[in-house]
Each structure stands twice: as structure tokens, then as C-alpha cells.
Design an enzyme around this catalytic site. Sequence first.
Site, PDB file in Angstrom:
ATOM      1  N   LYS A  72       0.906  -1.318   0.067  1.00  0.00           N
ATOM      2  CA  LYS A  72       0.180   0.009  -0.007  1.00  0.00           C
ATOM      3  C   LYS A  72       0.771   1.335   0.084  1.00  0.00           C
ATOM      4  CE  LYS A  72      -4.021   2.298   1.958  1.00  0.00           C
ATOM      5  NZ  LYS A  72      -4.389   2.618   0.586  1.00  0.00           N
ATOM      6  N   VAL A 105     -10.255   5.271   1.252  1.00  0.00           N
ATOM      7  CA  VAL A 105      -9.508   4.932   2.494  1.00  0.00           C
ATOM      8  C   VAL A 105      -8.601   6.123   2.920  1.00  0.00           C
ATOM      9  CG1 VAL A 105      -7.539   3.446   3.124  1.00  0.00           C
ATOM     10  CG2 VAL A 105      -9.266   2.597   1.796  1.00  0.00           C
ATOM     11  N   LEU A 112      -5.246   6.666   2.012  1.00  0.00           N
ATOM     12  CA  LEU A 112      -3.925   6.494   1.962  1.00  0.00           C
ATOM     13  C   LEU A 112      -3.395   6.097   3.439  1.00  0.00           C
ATOM     14  CD1 LEU A 112      -2.961   8.679  -0.903  1.00  0.00           C
ATOM     15  CD2 LEU A 112      -2.626   6.344  -1.085  1.00  0.00           C
ATOM     16  N   CYS A 133      -3.898   8.902  -6.706  1.00  0.00           N
ATOM     17  CA  CYS A 133      -4.997   8.746  -5.690  1.00  0.00           C
ATOM     18  C   CYS A 133      -6.347   9.803  -5.708  1.00  0.00           C
ATOM     19  CB  CYS A 133      -4.274   8.567  -4.609  1.00  0.00           C
ATOM     20  SG  CYS A 133      -5.650   8.411  -3.074  1.00  0.00           S
ATOM     21  N   LYS A 141       2.188   5.323 -11.353  1.00  0.00           N
ATOM     22  CA  LYS A 141       0.997   4.751 -11.660  1.00  0.00           C
ATOM     23  C   LYS A 141      -0.131   5.853 -11.715  1.00  0.00           C
ATOM     24  CE  LYS A 141      -2.614   2.044  -9.231  1.00  0.00           C
ATOM     25  NZ  LYS A 141      -2.944   1.032  -7.997  1.00  0.00           N
ATOM     26  N   ASN A 177      -5.340   3.563 -11.697  1.00  0.00           N
ATOM     27  CA  ASN A 177      -5.754   3.609 -10.647  1.00  0.00           C
ATOM     28  C   ASN A 177      -7.404   3.573 -10.726  1.00  0.00           C
ATOM     29  OD1 ASN A 177      -6.176   4.022  -7.849  1.00  0.00           O
ATOM     30  ND2 ASN A 177      -4.287   5.199  -7.804  1.00  0.00           N
ATOM     31  N   GLY A 186      -6.882  -3.078 -13.049  1.00  0.00           N
ATOM     32  CA  GLY A 186      -8.463  -2.683 -13.052  1.00  0.00           C
ATOM     33  C   GLY A 186      -9.173  -3.999 -13.578  1.00  0.00           C
ATOM     34  N   GLY A 187     -10.053  -4.378 -12.444  1.00  0.00           N
ATOM     35  CA  GLY A 187     -10.940  -5.384 -12.754  1.00  0.00           C
ATOM     36  C   GLY A 187     -10.399  -6.651 -13.008  1.00  0.00           C
ATOM     37  N   THR A 220      -9.166  -5.444  -6.492  1.00  0.00           N
ATOM     38  CA  THR A 220     -10.283  -5.436  -5.872  1.00  0.00           C
ATOM     39  C   THR A 220     -10.667  -6.893  -5.625  1.00  0.00           C
ATOM     40  OG1 THR A 220     -10.804  -3.277  -6.529  1.00  0.00           O
ATOM     41  CG2 THR A 220     -12.735  -4.537  -5.805  1.00  0.00           C
TER      42      THR A 220
HETATM   43  C1  SIN Z   1      -6.676   5.127  -0.773  1.00  0.00           C
HETATM   44  O1  SIN Z   1      -5.994   4.661   0.192  1.00  0.00           O
HETATM   45  O2  SIN Z   1      -7.418   6.157  -0.773  1.00  0.00           O
HETATM   46  C2  SIN Z   1      -6.735   4.477  -2.232  1.00  0.00           C
HETATM   47  C3  SIN Z   1      -5.523   4.755  -2.891  1.00  0.00           C
HETATM   48  C4  SIN Z   1      -5.328   5.080  -4.280  1.00  0.00           C
HETATM   49  O3  SIN Z   1      -6.518   5.182  -5.034  1.00  0.00           O
HETATM   50  O4  SIN Z   1      -4.417   5.465  -4.847  1.00  0.00           O
END
Ligand code: SIN
Length: 331
Positions: free
Chosen positions: A50, A76, A78, A143, A181, A208, A260-261, A283
Amino acid sequence: MAADRAVDTRVRVGSVELAHAVMTAAGTSGHGAELARYCDLSGLGAVVVKSLSVMPWPGNPAPRLHPLPDGMINSVGLQGPGVAGWFDEFFPELVTSRCRVVISLWGRSLDEYRQAALAVADGLRRAGRAADGVVAVEVNLSCPNLEGRRGIFAHDAELSAAVIDASVAAMSGATRPVWAKLSPNTDRLVEIAGAVRGAGAEAVTLVNTVLGLVLDPETGRAVLGNGGGGVSGRIIHPVAQRAVFDVASAHPDLPIVGVGGVSSAAEAVALLQAGASAVQVGTATFADPRAPATVARDLVTWAAAHGITRLSDLTGVAHRGGIHPLPPAQG
Ligand code: SIN
């Protein structure tokens, strides 16, 4: 002969050789070796941790995840222990699991990205040979969940290039390539991919999450604590295919990691055919923590059943007319 022996699973992403085309995606397999109790992490191409910032970060208010048909939306924000905390707390278990590791990093400003990259370079130096499994640094420019942001970095070609330039400079001496990314929430993706490549990114990770919002009709309020979020999962797979295909068309020599998916071998195959050299499973892991290993295994079975002896041969098939080229159009 077993399928995994009949198919060469090795792929290259720029200067990095991976033992398999399937990796985890940042933010979906924890900070360290959390998935090790469900699958052999050393059998994957890499574990992407992460995204880390230079400082510990609390993330966004709950609720942070909300399921959708064929995917989910998250904000989330980050959350993470910061680079130094990560090296102390999570890195040792990744070393023990003997997997390849991609460190993902983020910042709220050019300087925070630089500081995060410097901290990663410092951590790698201190770890010495124990860090041999760290194969790349993925700079998360995309993000959508940062409170008070001025915009997603990856929507601005110049800013993205500046972040990559600073990250590459900060990592110099740490001998790890930098991947960028990128975001699908822009019609300038091809240009931005070219800009980060020009700034020194050895590969791009596409894509992303897609910006989204889910309201609860009973309350008229957002279901996520931060309001909007990023949509991921199978629901965005065509978006990822398009992004990979377009960038591969415009930049045929730029290595791409597709994400992605990807929930099954078929989706992994599609992203490879669109032009990716490797794929990430994200995911799907929330529904089944074995998903990355299952996709990795089933991809090999798929290749063997189609007479493909090297996973790397799947890359860019769609740019070469597909598996069964159409007959030439009649006059
Ligand atoms: C997040 O932690 O909000 C997601 C991370 C991301 O979309 O890069």
C-alpha cells in the site's frame, strides 16, 4: 506435463524480470505479507505494498469502503505507517516470505514525493542484501482520495513529470526503477504517459480507480465518510483495457503494468493482449484473498490450453491483429 511447466511464466517490465505476470495491486494486499497465510507470495510476480508517504498518515473517516455490483468504491485516504515505520514494522515479514516487492509511494506535494523517495532509498540502503527482493518503486500519482487536494497529480503532465524526475533523482544510487501509476480520469492519459516516461519512469501502471460517488437514498448522504471515492473492480475493467490499449498504441516501447478489474484469467489475458507486460490483481482480493494466486494459476492453464508457451507472448496481441486475424475486407 503440468501446465506450469509447459508455460514459461517469466515476464519483463523494463529492466525487471518477474517470475510471473501476475502481481498484487497497491492498497489491496495490505502493507506487508498479510496475504501469506492464503497464498505463496513467492509464486507471484511481486507484491505491491500500500502506498507510503514520508510521514505516518491516518487516512479518511469511516466508512471507507462500500461494495458495488461487480466492484466497490473506496476512500481509504492512503492510511499508512510512513516509509520508516513500514521498514521497521512490515518489511521484515516480506523478506521472510521471499517474494518480490514493489514499494508504492505518494505525497501531497512535489517535495513530499521527493522526501518519500529519499526515505525509501535510505531504507533500502540500511536493509542491504535483505532488500534484494525489492524490484521497483511505483509512484502513485493518481489517488483520488486526498482531502484538500488541488487535483490529481496524474492529470497534469508537467507536474507528473516533475514528481517522477524528483523521485528518480532521489532513488539514484538505490538502483531500483521507478514506475508511475496513472489515473483513468483524464483524456490526456497518453500525453501524461509520455511525460512521465520522458522524466525517467521505466514503466507505467494503468490504471487507478475511477472517480465516483454513491449516495444512500434513505439519507440523501454519501455512503463513504469522505464523500466521493474511487471505483474499482470488474466494473472498471473496460476502462483499464482502453487505457492500456491507447497508451501501448502511442508508446509501443513503454512497458505497461495493467490493473483494473482483473478477477480471473480472462481479464488478465485481456490486459496483456491490450499491451501490458504484467498485471495486478486488486479489488478481487477483498472478496477472496487467494485471488492473486488463483488468477496466476488460471492464467497459466489458459495459456497452456491455447498453445501459448510463454506468458510474455500475450503482450500486445491486440496490436498484432488478435489471435484470429480477420480476413482482409473485400473490395
Ligand atoms: C486510498 O487509500 O484512498 C486508495 C489509494 C489510491 O486510490 O491510490
